[in-house]
Design an enzyme around this catalytic site. Structure first.
Site, PDB file in Angstrom:
ATOM      1  N   LYS A 177       0.883  -1.176   0.000  1.00  0.00           N
ATOM      2  CA  LYS A 177       0.000   0.000   0.000  1.00  0.00           C
ATOM      3  C   LYS A 177       0.919   1.223   0.000  1.00  0.00           C
ATOM      4  CE  LYS A 177      -1.829   3.023   1.968  1.00  0.00           C
ATOM      5  NZ  LYS A 177      -1.628   4.446   1.527  1.00  0.00           N
ATOM      6  N   GLU A 252      10.149   2.136  10.087  1.00  0.00           N
ATOM      7  CA  GLU A 252      11.168   3.103   9.656  1.00  0.00           C
ATOM      8  C   GLU A 252      10.505   4.470   9.734  1.00  0.00           C
ATOM      9  OE1 GLU A 252      14.274   2.540   8.833  1.00  0.00           O
ATOM     10  OE2 GLU A 252      14.207   0.364   8.813  1.00  0.00           O
ATOM     11  N   CYS A 286      14.028  11.297   5.428  1.00  0.00           N
ATOM     12  CA  CYS A 286      13.931  10.937   6.849  1.00  0.00           C
ATOM     13  C   CYS A 286      15.249  11.170   7.569  1.00  0.00           C
ATOM     14  CB  CYS A 286      13.513   9.487   6.985  1.00  0.00           C
ATOM     15  SG  CYS A 286      14.510   8.393   5.977  1.00  0.00           S
ATOM     16  N   GLU A 385      10.580  17.277  13.283  1.00  0.00           N
ATOM     17  CA  GLU A 385      10.872  17.002  11.874  1.00  0.00           C
ATOM     18  C   GLU A 385      10.004  17.913  11.012  1.00  0.00           C
ATOM     19  OE1 GLU A 385       9.457  13.258  10.159  1.00  0.00           O
ATOM     20  OE2 GLU A 385      11.447  12.984   9.298  1.00  0.00           O
TER      21      GLU A 385
END
Ligand code: NAD
Length: 495
Positions: A177, A252, A286, A385
């Site tokens: 997905k 992750e 990331c 972030e």
């Protein structure tokens, strides 16, 4: 362009015929309709993956044969390199040369895991000495089963392949997905896998929304393992879903990675790695080194140089020659970043350059490369972030202080240190609480080396040998020498 789902070896629309638009972030124009799968499509896909796994049609193949399929997929990707790279750029906004890196890496990832299982074919049993000669104990590695792979939009095809290639190599079957923001190259990948002749049900693609298709996939009881890449907020939901029925999960997640620059560094080199560390892929990375700590002796000189170089970055559509910074992936992400920059005005940080939309670009989701200096350690831009081309710099005095500041984050994905003194670099690298540490560089990533985070940046590792083992179960088979007596129960004495 209209995409379809790929379930049990067949392309087709979502059960309810729903679609959602793919938008080119450089033009803000819709250019494709993407099939929007829901719970019933997920159910069909998981059942297909379950049957394919249980039948042994894939896991029962010799690794050599599975490897040949993987190599065929790699070849299919390379044959379509140009087309796939352009599609990735159109869907995500990244500069075309960076999209090409992604697609080439995706092909190499299939090659790498093909080679791993070719090399190890026939070596799937290892004896262990249990200290009792009446027993023989062997360890076998077996595929974990049906894998639910859920991926983000920043490296749309590559993040899917980091899961898919090792999972297929291990003998698992997969339901993928991808992110609703960038699904198109995964659809193209499904076509390549289909053309490679991979048995039906082994790989299934359900494009769709996270809250519907994603949630249904993580909740499905027939899934054995959930492999997720995305934000911490979603990662928490995925982990909760995996806790029902106790399914394996690998995560992750995000980061706020530090880069420490010591005073013996050549300023030009440091500036180049700082810029690459935060501005490549538009900062939608990331592992982006978004917190930079510079020794106070060179701090002012370095920021002057960084400002000058940053203001020379060519911004524009990813397909244009020489562009180094493309548009942000979507309107939603663009608005989110602008809101952060707006709040940063009251944070006490100094805005060195950027801070909003670049001049001269009035269409497309562009954000100028942005640098803040002297940032309070509790400011949102220092702690959270941002996932865009925004970097924060502060100075430090001592090695110990730099390490402490670098580690002062709930994240622990990556970190970097720069100095000509390699002993110093090694010392610092050993103390940084992060899954990836770069010395005298930032960001280079290799399929052969494990990837993943400490702390809130995740659980488990992708890539390398660890990335393959993530899709294997470990079984011990212990055999008793049947000619021997065990002696616990001798039978009743009959008088
Ligand atoms: P996201 O968490 O919003 O979405 C990731 C995926 O999860 C998408 O496919 C989405 O549809 C799906 N999803 C959303 N809600 C869900 C739910 N309730 N149940 C199941 N699935 C759901 O993340 P994003 O915005 O696509 O990606 C950006 C994030 O990914 C950043 O935080 C970035 O740091 C992280 N990331 C991490 C790595 C790494 O290797 N550690 C790599 C790339 C991106």
């Amino acid at each position: 362009m209209q995409t379809e789902l790929y379930i049990d070896g067949t392309f087709g629309p979502a059960d309810d015929g729903a679609t959602f638009p793919a938008v080119d972030p450089a033009t803000e124009q819709e250019f494709a309709a993407v099939a929007s799968g829901g719970a019933s499509d997920i159910d069909r896909a998981v059942h297909a993956a379950r049957s394919a796994f249980d039948s042994g049609v894939w896991s029962g193949l010799s690794p050599i044969v599975r490897a040949a399929f993987l190599r065929k997929i790699a070849q299919g990707i390379i044959e379509n390199l140009d087309r796939l790279s352009r599609l990735e750029t159109q869907d995500n906004g990244k500069p075309l040369p960076e999209a090409k890196w992604d697609i080439e890496d995706a092909a190499f990832c299939f090659e790498y895991y093909a080679e791993m299982i070719e090399t190890e074919a026939g070596e799937n049993s290892q004896l262990v000495d249990v200290g009792d000669s009446r027993f023989e104990s062997a360890i076998r590695r077996e595929p974990v089963g049906v894998v639910a792979a859920i991926t983000p939009w920043n490296f749309p095809m590559l993040m899917a392949v980091w899961k898919l290639a090792p999972a297929l190599a291990a003998g698992c079957t997969v339901v993928l997905k991808p992110s609703e923001l960038c699904s198109l190259t995964c659809y193209e990948l499904a076509k390549i896998i289909d053309a490679a002749g991979v048995p039906k049900g082994v790989f299934n693609l359900v494009t769709g929304m996270g809250y519907s298709a994603g949630a249904a996939l993580t909740a499905h009881k027939l899934v054995d393992k959930i492999a997720f890449t995305g934000s911490v907020v979603t990662g928490e939901k995925v982990m909760q879903a995996a806790s029902v029925g106790i399914r394996t999960v690998s995560l992750e997640l995000g980061g706020k990675s530090p880069l420490i620059v010591f005073d013996d560094c050549q300023i030009d080199k440091a500036v180049e790695w700082i810029m690459f560390g935060i501005f490549w892929n538009k900062g939608e990375v990331c592992s982006a080194t978004s917190r930079v700590l510079v020794h106070e002796k060179i701090y002012r000189k370095l920021i002057a140089r960084l400002k000058a170089e940053t203001e020379r970055i060519v911004i524009g559509p990813g397909t244009h020659q020489g562009v180094k910074l493309g548009p942000i992936v979507s309107r939603g992400q663009y608005d989110k970043i602008l809101a952060v920059l707006q709040r940063a005005r009251n944070s006490g940080a100094t805005l060195l350059t950027g801070g909003g939309r670049p001049k001269g670009l009035d269409r497309g989701y562009y954000i100028a490369p942005t640098i803040y200096t002297d940032v309070p350690y509790d400011a949102e831009i220092w702690c959270d972030e941002i996932f865009g081309p925004v970097v924060c710099l502060n100075s430090f005095e001592t090695e110990a202080e730099a390490i402490e500041l670098a580690n002062d984050s709930p994240f622990g994905l990556a970190a970097a240190v720069m100095s000509d003194d390699l002993d110093l670099c090694d010392r610092v690298a050993a103390k940084l609480r992060a899954g990836i540490v770069w010395i005298n560089c930032s960001q280079p990533t290799f399929v052969q080396a494990p990837w993943g985070g400490y702390k809130a940046s995740g659980i488990g590792r992708e890539l390398g040998r660890a990335g393959y083992e993530a899709y294997l179960e470990t079984k011990q088979i212990t055999r008793f020498e049947h000619t021997q007596d065990w002696g616990w129960y001798q039978g009743a004495e009959v008088s």
